[in-house]
Design a protein around this motif. Structure first.
Motif, PDB file in Angstrom:
ATOM      1  N   LEU A 118      -2.395  -4.568   8.475  1.00 37.97           N
ATOM      2  CA  LEU A 118      -3.522  -3.623   8.498  1.00 37.97           C
ATOM      3  C   LEU A 118      -3.691  -2.936   7.148  1.00 37.97           C
ATOM      4  O   LEU A 118      -4.813  -2.644   6.730  1.00 37.97           O
ATOM      5  N   ARG A 119      -2.589  -2.720   6.430  1.00 35.95           N
ATOM      6  CA  ARG A 119      -2.668  -2.144   5.081  1.00 35.95           C
ATOM      7  C   ARG A 119      -3.377  -3.118   4.138  1.00 35.95           C
ATOM      8  O   ARG A 119      -4.239  -2.715   3.355  1.00 35.95           O
ATOM      9  N   MET A 120      -3.024  -4.412   4.218  1.00 37.62           N
ATOM     10  CA  MET A 120      -3.692  -5.394   3.356  1.00 37.62           C
ATOM     11  C   MET A 120      -5.172  -5.497   3.705  1.00 37.62           C
ATOM     12  O   MET A 120      -6.012  -5.611   2.815  1.00 37.62           O
ATOM     13  N   LEU A 121      -5.470  -5.416   4.973  1.00 37.00           N
ATOM     14  CA  LEU A 121      -6.868  -5.445   5.401  1.00 37.00           C
ATOM     15  C   LEU A 121      -7.623  -4.251   4.825  1.00 37.00           C
ATOM     16  O   LEU A 121      -8.725  -4.400   4.288  1.00 37.00           O
ATOM     17  N   GLU A 122      -7.013  -3.071   4.893  1.00 35.95           N
ATOM     18  CA  GLU A 122      -7.647  -1.881   4.327  1.00 35.95           C
ATOM     19  C   GLU A 122      -7.833  -2.021   2.813  1.00 35.95           C
ATOM     20  O   GLU A 122      -8.889  -1.674   2.275  1.00 35.95           O
TER      21      GLU A 122
END
Length: 183
Positions: free
Chosen positions: A170-174
């Motif tokens: 989710l961090r990479m997506l953000e």
């Protein structure tokens, strides 16, 4: 030489995310260990991943990992190779069959330290995963490798539904949606 370049890249790496800041120094320290790029280093070792996205930044390529039975980004062990971008690109190619892969970042995209559970005679250990932003053509055919149960281009707005609660994904997506990471 690749180890020195990696160390410099890690020293220069900046992130607004506290979880990455918390273990960044461990990554730098690990570059001084002669065995850091070998999976035989049982307490933990470097791995490399490719956060593969399409050129319009609407989808990411995920694999349903055979051993972990979880949806993850493509990647794997360094196995003695100190150029982790090379490792990430090789793993992405091998795990997807894609030939259109292209590094589009300005260096390291993300770092993550995570625990790998014991499996057979391999004890529980840490992966120090260095991730790179890679672009590929959405319409290119995918080839499933023996390491995967499935491969899929996942629309950004459904990634959380597919992976569940996975802070690093989710961090990479953000990051992908933030202007400082958009190439």
């Amino acid at each position: 030489m690749d180890r020195v370049i990696l160390r410099q890249s890690l020293e220069n790496y900046r992130t607004p995310f506290d979880e990455e800041k918390a273990f960044a120094a461990e990554f730098i320290e690990l570059t001084y260990d002669d065995d850091a790029f070998l999976r035989s280093r049982e307490q933990g070792h470097f791995t490399a991943s490719a956060w593969v996205v399409d050129k319009f930044r609407t989808h990411t390529l995920l694999t349903l990992h055979r051993k972990l039975n979880r949806w993850l980004q493509l990647g794997g062990h360094a196995d003695g190779v100190e150029n982790l971008l090379e490792v990430a690109m090789t793993e992405a190619r091998e795990e997807s069959g894609l030939t259109s892969l292209r590094f589009v970042g300005n260096g390291i995209f993300d770092i993550d330290k995570h625990i790998i559970p014991q499996r057979g005679d391999v004890p529980e250990h840490f992966h120090y995963d260095v991730r790179y932003l890679i672009e590929a053509e959405l319409n290119e055919p995918l080839t499933l490798s023996s390491e995967s149960i499935d491969l899929a281009w996942v629309p950004f707005d459904t990634v959380e539904d597919v992976v569940g609660y996975s802070p690093s994904i989710l961090r990479m997506l953000e990051k992908t949606s933030r202007s400082e990471y958009v190439i």
